[in-house]
Scaffold this motif. Structure first.
Motif, mmCIF file in Angstrom:
data_model
loop_
_atom_site.group_PDB
_atom_site.id
_atom_site.type_symbol
_atom_site.label_atom_id
_atom_site.label_comp_id
_atom_site.label_asym_id
_atom_site.label_seq_id
_atom_site.Cartn_x
_atom_site.Cartn_y
_atom_site.Cartn_z
ATOM 1 N N MET A 155 -9.003 12.886 -12.767
ATOM 2 C CA MET A 155 -8.427 11.541 -12.586
ATOM 3 C C MET A 155 -8.027 11.367 -11.131
ATOM 4 S SD MET A 155 -5.208 9.807 -14.524
ATOM 5 C CE MET A 155 -4.028 10.926 -13.810
ATOM 6 N N GLY A 156 -8.638 10.435 -10.410
ATOM 7 C CA GLY A 156 -8.339 10.228 -9.011
ATOM 8 C C GLY A 156 -7.233 9.216 -8.799
ATOM 9 N N GLN A 157 -7.001 8.942 -7.557
ATOM 10 C CA GLN A 157 -5.884 8.065 -7.202
ATOM 11 C C GLN A 157 -5.993 6.695 -7.849
ATOM 12 O OE1 GLN A 157 -5.654 7.342 -3.028
ATOM 13 N NE2 GLN A 157 -4.418 5.512 -3.281
ATOM 14 N N PHE A 158 -7.195 6.096 -7.840
ATOM 15 C CA PHE A 158 -7.281 4.710 -8.265
ATOM 16 C C PHE A 158 -7.154 4.574 -9.773
ATOM 17 C CE2 PHE A 158 -7.742 3.263 -4.147
ATOM 18 C CZ PHE A 158 -8.604 4.111 -3.455
ATOM 19 N N VAL A 159 -7.583 5.575 -10.544
ATOM 20 C CA VAL A 159 -7.329 5.568 -11.977
ATOM 21 C C VAL A 159 -5.830 5.640 -12.230
ATOM 22 C CG1 VAL A 159 -7.685 6.813 -14.133
ATOM 23 C CG2 VAL A 159 -9.563 6.600 -12.506
ATOM 24 N N ALA A 160 -5.183 6.573 -11.517
ATOM 25 C CA ALA A 160 -3.733 6.698 -11.659
ATOM 26 C C ALA A 160 -3.032 5.418 -11.236
ATOM 27 C CB ALA A 160 -3.233 7.876 -10.839
ATOM 28 N N ASP A 161 -3.551 4.765 -10.196
ATOM 29 C CA ASP A 161 -2.935 3.536 -9.723
ATOM 30 C C ASP A 161 -2.922 2.483 -10.831
ATOM 31 O OD1 ASP A 161 -1.814 1.983 -7.550
ATOM 32 O OD2 ASP A 161 -3.682 0.837 -7.583
ATOM 33 N N SER A 162 -4.043 2.321 -11.515
ATOM 34 C CA SER A 162 -4.115 1.348 -12.600
ATOM 35 C C SER A 162 -3.157 1.712 -13.728
ATOM 36 C CB SER A 162 -5.550 1.271 -13.141
ATOM 37 O OG SER A 162 -6.445 0.862 -12.132
ATOM 38 N N MET A 163 -3.085 3.011 -14.039
ATOM 39 C CA MET A 163 -2.213 3.459 -15.120
ATOM 40 C C MET A 163 -0.750 3.180 -14.792
ATOM 41 S SD MET A 163 -1.779 7.351 -16.511
ATOM 42 C CE MET A 163 -1.270 7.877 -14.861
ATOM 43 N N ILE A 164 -0.329 3.514 -13.568
ATOM 44 C CA ILE A 164 1.072 3.323 -13.189
ATOM 45 C C ILE A 164 1.409 1.833 -13.146
ATOM 46 C CG2 ILE A 164 2.719 3.593 -11.308
ATOM 47 C CD1 ILE A 164 2.320 6.109 -12.939
ATOM 48 N N LEU A 165 0.507 1.025 -12.609
ATOM 49 C CA LEU A 165 0.768 -0.417 -12.586
ATOM 50 C C LEU A 165 0.933 -0.961 -13.996
ATOM 51 C CD1 LEU A 165 -1.613 -1.735 -9.787
ATOM 52 C CD2 LEU A 165 0.856 -1.474 -9.708
ATOM 53 N N GLY B 120 6.163 -10.752 -8.081
ATOM 54 C CA GLY B 120 4.766 -10.367 -8.229
ATOM 55 C C GLY B 120 4.453 -9.039 -7.551
ATOM 56 N N TRP B 121 3.284 -9.003 -6.898
ATOM 57 C CA TRP B 121 2.755 -7.757 -6.359
ATOM 58 C C TRP B 121 2.261 -7.966 -4.939
ATOM 59 C CZ3 TRP B 121 3.291 -3.725 -9.706
ATOM 60 C CH2 TRP B 121 3.555 -4.065 -11.033
ATOM 61 N N ARG B 122 2.134 -6.866 -4.210
ATOM 62 C CA ARG B 122 1.528 -6.903 -2.878
ATOM 63 C C ARG B 122 0.742 -5.613 -2.660
ATOM 64 N NH1 ARG B 122 4.978 -4.669 1.665
ATOM 65 N NH2 ARG B 122 6.544 -3.360 0.650
ATOM 66 N N ASP B 123 -0.305 -5.706 -1.855
ATOM 67 C CA ASP B 123 -1.101 -4.541 -1.504
ATOM 68 C C ASP B 123 -0.646 -4.025 -0.146
ATOM 69 O OD1 ASP B 123 -2.758 -4.464 -3.779
ATOM 70 O OD2 ASP B 123 -3.988 -6.084 -2.967
ATOM 71 N N VAL B 124 -0.430 -2.719 -0.060
ATOM 72 C CA VAL B 124 0.014 -2.093 1.175
ATOM 73 C C VAL B 124 -0.948 -0.967 1.529
ATOM 74 C CG1 VAL B 124 2.455 -2.667 0.867
ATOM 75 C CG2 VAL B 124 1.553 -0.541 -0.111
ATOM 76 N N PHE B 125 -0.980 -0.613 2.812
ATOM 77 C CA PHE B 125 -1.725 0.558 3.253
ATOM 78 C C PHE B 125 -0.912 1.816 2.904
ATOM 79 C CE2 PHE B 125 -3.197 -2.783 6.160
ATOM 80 C CZ PHE B 125 -4.569 -2.640 6.061
ATOM 81 N N PRO C 109 -6.526 3.552 2.405
ATOM 82 C CA PRO C 109 -6.652 2.849 1.115
ATOM 83 C C PRO C 109 -5.434 1.980 0.868
ATOM 84 C CG PRO C 109 -6.018 5.128 0.760
ATOM 85 C CD PRO C 109 -6.308 4.996 2.240
ATOM 86 N N SER C 110 -5.561 1.087 -0.087
ATOM 87 C CA SER C 110 -4.443 0.213 -0.429
ATOM 88 C C SER C 110 -3.794 0.685 -1.720
ATOM 89 C CB SER C 110 -4.904 -1.236 -0.576
ATOM 90 O OG SER C 110 -5.826 -1.359 -1.642
ATOM 91 N N LEU C 111 -2.537 0.360 -1.830
ATOM 92 C CA LEU C 111 -1.749 0.690 -3.015
ATOM 93 C C LEU C 111 -1.048 -0.586 -3.445
ATOM 94 C CD1 LEU C 111 -1.109 3.397 -4.544
ATOM 95 C CD2 LEU C 111 1.072 3.381 -3.340
ATOM 96 N N ARG C 112 -1.113 -0.902 -4.718
ATOM 97 C CA ARG C 112 -0.449 -2.116 -5.218
ATOM 98 C C ARG C 112 0.965 -1.754 -5.647
ATOM 99 N NH1 ARG C 112 -3.304 -7.136 -7.756
ATOM 100 N NH2 ARG C 112 -3.721 -7.181 -5.530
ATOM 101 N N VAL C 113 1.927 -2.440 -5.044
ATOM 102 C CA VAL C 113 3.338 -2.157 -5.321
ATOM 103 C C VAL C 113 4.043 -3.454 -5.706
ATOM 104 C CG1 VAL C 113 3.397 -0.200 -3.721
ATOM 105 C CG2 VAL C 113 4.035 -2.482 -2.906
ATOM 106 N N PRO C 114 5.132 -3.343 -6.467
ATOM 107 C CA PRO C 114 5.913 -4.547 -6.761
ATOM 108 C C PRO C 114 6.461 -5.166 -5.482
ATOM 109 C CG PRO C 114 6.548 -2.740 -8.204
ATOM 110 C CD PRO C 114 5.670 -2.158 -7.140
ATOM 111 N N ALA C 115 6.475 -6.472 -5.430
ATOM 112 C CA ALA C 115 7.042 -7.192 -4.294
ATOM 113 C C ALA C 115 8.282 -7.933 -4.780
ATOM 114 C CB ALA C 115 6.024 -8.174 -3.716
ATOM 115 N N PRO C 116 9.392 -7.207 -4.931
ATOM 116 C CA PRO C 116 10.558 -7.792 -5.618
ATOM 117 C C PRO C 116 11.110 -9.037 -4.942
ATOM 118 C CG PRO C 116 10.762 -5.411 -5.407
ATOM 119 C CD PRO C 116 9.612 -5.819 -4.553
ATOM 120 N N ASP C 117 11.137 -9.046 -3.599
ATOM 121 C CA ASP C 117 11.759 -10.181 -2.915
ATOM 122 C C ASP C 117 10.972 -11.471 -3.130
ATOM 123 O OD1 ASP C 117 13.726 -8.492 -2.021
ATOM 124 O OD2 ASP C 117 12.682 -8.029 -0.152
ATOM 125 N N ALA C 118 9.634 -11.338 -3.133
ATOM 126 C CA ALA C 118 8.802 -12.523 -3.294
ATOM 127 C C ALA C 118 8.353 -12.710 -4.739
ATOM 128 C CB ALA C 118 7.573 -12.416 -2.387
#
Length: 455
Positions: A1-11, A404-409, A393-402
C-alpha cells in the motif's frame, strides 16, 4: 500500500469521523498550544501540525533503508574526494581559507555520524534527495516528541483505529538518537562519560535543552556550551565546566570557522580530542549543496564505483554549481550552463549553496522571469547551485479556516544515523518551498506494521 492509497483511506476516515472544519481547527490549535507549553517550539515559535498523518508501510521502510545505505556510502565517498581531487575542491572554493582544518578528518568512520536526506517521495522505496543536511540538523528529539503527542490524541486514535503500527527507531525510543551517538563514539574508541551540546553565539538554539536531557537520560553528564568557552585540559579530554568525550555541534559551521573567539575550539576539533558530531568535513562539505554536483555531474562519474553510480542515478537529481562553462543538461545534451539556466526557468530550481531553511530558494515554475533573472545575477556574486526541478507530491489536508480541503506540497525527510535510516519527518506547505522555518507545517509520519490492512 503506497502513499496515495493511504491518503485516500485517511481522508475517508477524516470525513467519516469528523466533518466539522472548525472542530478540526480547535483540536489542532489545542495540540499546538499543549506542545508549546511542554517546551516544544521552533526557535520560539509554536509547532504547526496538520490534522492528518503521512502513512509509510514496513515494507516501504525496509526498501527506503536499503536505498539510504547505498546512497549514504556514495555521499561518504564524495567527502573523501574533497581531500583527494583538486577539481572537486574547486566546487567548494568558499572553504579554501579553512581547508587545512576541514582536511583534518577524524581517524574513524563514518565521516558523517548524522545527516538528513530531505527528499521527494511518492510511495514505495525510491526517493529523490533535494539536499543533504549535515550541519547537525534539527528534528532529532523534538519531531519524534511532536509525533508522539499527535499519536496520543483521541483524534489520532480514531483515524488509525485498526491500523497496526510499528514505530521507527527514533519514534519508538525517545533516546534512540543519543544512544546511537554514544554507541558510535564507543566503536570509534572513545570512552564517553559526558557530552557537550555546543552552540555558537546563540544561533540555532532549537533542541539544545532536549538534547542535553536525552544525554542525561542515557546516563551521561551533559551540558550546553558555547564554542568560545571550550578549553582543552589534557590530551584526551575536553573542558567547559567539565570534561567531555562527545561533542554535538549545533551551530553554523561557516560562523565557527571565521569566528576568532572560537579558534581554540576549532583547533580541538582538528585534534579529535572528542568524538565530534558532526566533524568539520561533514558540517561544511557534506552540508553544502554543491555536494550534489559532485554526485550528479558526469565529469566526476569515474571517481565513483558502479554501486555508487547506481545509487546516485536513482536518488540524486541533476545539480550543477552556477559558474561559467559548458556542461550536460538533465537530458544529457551539452550547453553553456548559464545560458541554459537563463532559458529554462520552468524546469529548474536555484538555491544558495550553503544557506538553510529554504532561504532565497527560487523554484522556477513558481517565480516570474524578473525574479529568475535576479536570482541569476545573485548567483554571479555568490555561490548558488541549479537543480532539476523535482515536483513534490501533494497531500490533501483539512482547511479548517476556510472550510473544506486544500492540497499542499509534502516532503519526506529521512534521518540517517551511522549510515542507517533511523527516523522520518514530513513537512507540508501551500508553496513549493517546504520548510518549518518559512511557514511550513509538520505532518506526523506513521509506519504501519508488516501485515498491511485492506484499504
Amino acid at each position: 500500500m503506497g502513499q496515495f492509497v493511504a491518503d485516500s483511506m485517511i481522508l475517508s476516515r477524516i470525513r467519516e469521523r469528523l466533518d466539522d472544519p472548525a472542530e478540526i481547527a480547535r483540536r489542532m490549535r489545542q495540540l499546538s498550544e499543549r506542545m508549546h507549553e511542554d517546551g516544544l517550539h521552533m526557535e520560539g515559535r509554536p509547532y504547526r501540525i496538520e490534522a492528518r498523518p503521512l502513512i509509510v508501510t514496513a515494507a516501504e521502510t525496509a526498501a527506503i533503508d536499503a536505498n539510504v545505505r547505498e546512497l549514504y556510502r556514495a555521499v561518504e565517498h564524495a567527502l573523501t574526494l574533497y581531500a583527494k581531487d583538486d577539481e572537486v575542491r574547486t566546487l567548494f572554493a568558499e572553504y579554501a581559507p579553512a581547508q587545512d582544518a576541514i582536511l583534518d578528518v577524524p581517524p574513524y568512520t563514518p565521516l558523517i555520524p548524522h545527516c538528513r536526506f530531505d527528499s521527494v517521495w511518492n510511495g514505495g522505496g525510491d526517493f529523490r534527495i533535494l539536499e543533504v543536511n549535515a550541519a547537525c540538523p534539527s528534528g532529532v528529539v523534538q519531531i519524534p516528541m511532536a509525533t508522539r503527542a499527535w499519536l496520543s490524541t483521541q483524534w489520532a486514535a480514531d483515524l488509525l483505529d485498526g491500523l497496526p503500527q510499528e514505530p521507527y527507531p527514533m519514534l519508538a525510543d525517545p533516546d534512540a538518537f543519543t544512544r546511537a551517538l554514544l554507541a558510535a563514539a564507543g566503536q570509534a574508541g572513545y570512552d564517553v562519560t559526558a557530552a557537550a551540546v555546543v552552540n555558537l553565539r546563540g544561533v540555532y538554539t532549537n533542541e539544545l535543552e532536549w538534547l542535553a536531557r536525552s544525554f542525561h537520560r542515557i546516563g551521561l553528564e551533559a551540558q550546553i556550551c558555547d564554542a568560545r568557552s571550550m578549553r582543552e585540559r589534557s590530551t584526551a579530554l575536553w573542558c567547559a565546566g567539565g570534561d567531555y568525550q562527545l561533542v554535538y555541534n549545533k551551530l553554523d559551521p561557516l560562523a565557527l570557522l571565521t569566528d576568532p573567539a572560537a579558534g581554540q575550539y576549532v583547533d580541538m576539533l582538528r585534534r579529535h580530542r572528542a568524538y565530534s558530531v558532526n566533524p568539520l568535513v561533514a558540517q561544511t562539505i557534506a552540508e553544502d549543496k554543491a555536494i550534489l554536483a559532485v554526485l550528479s555531474d558526469p565529469r566526476y562519474a569515474g571517481l565513483f564505483d558502479a554501486e555508487h553510480r547506481a545509487a546516485i542515478g536513482r536518488h540524486v537529481p541533476w545539480t550543477r554549481l552556477m559558474r561559467p562553462g559548458v556542461t550536460t543538461d538533465p537530458d544529457g545534451s551539452r550547453h553553456d550552463l548559464l545560458d541554459f539556466v537563463a532559458r529554462n526557468r520552468q524546469r529548474l530550481v536555484l538555491k544558495p549553496a550553503n544557506l538553510t531553511r529554504g532561504e532565497s530558494v527560487l523554484v522556477g515554475p513558481y517565480v516570474t522571469d524578473e525574479a529568475w533573472a535576479a536570482g541569476i545575477r545573485a548567483a554571479a556574486t555568490d555561490r548558488y547551485v541549479v537543480q532539476d526541478y523535482v515536483r513534490l507530491p501533494s497531500l490533501r489536508v483539512p482547511a479548517p479556516d476556510a472550510g473544506g480541503w486544500r492540497d499542499v506540497f509534502v516532503d519526506l525527510t529521512l534521518q540517517v544515523v551511522s549510515g542507517r535510516l533511523a527516523g522520518y519527518f514530513s513537512r507540508c506547505s501551500s508553496g513549493p518551498v517546504v520548510n518549518m522555518g518559512v511557514g511550513g507545517s509538520l505532518v506526523a509520519v506513521v509506519q504501519l506494521a508488516a501485515a498491511e490492512p485492506a484499504a
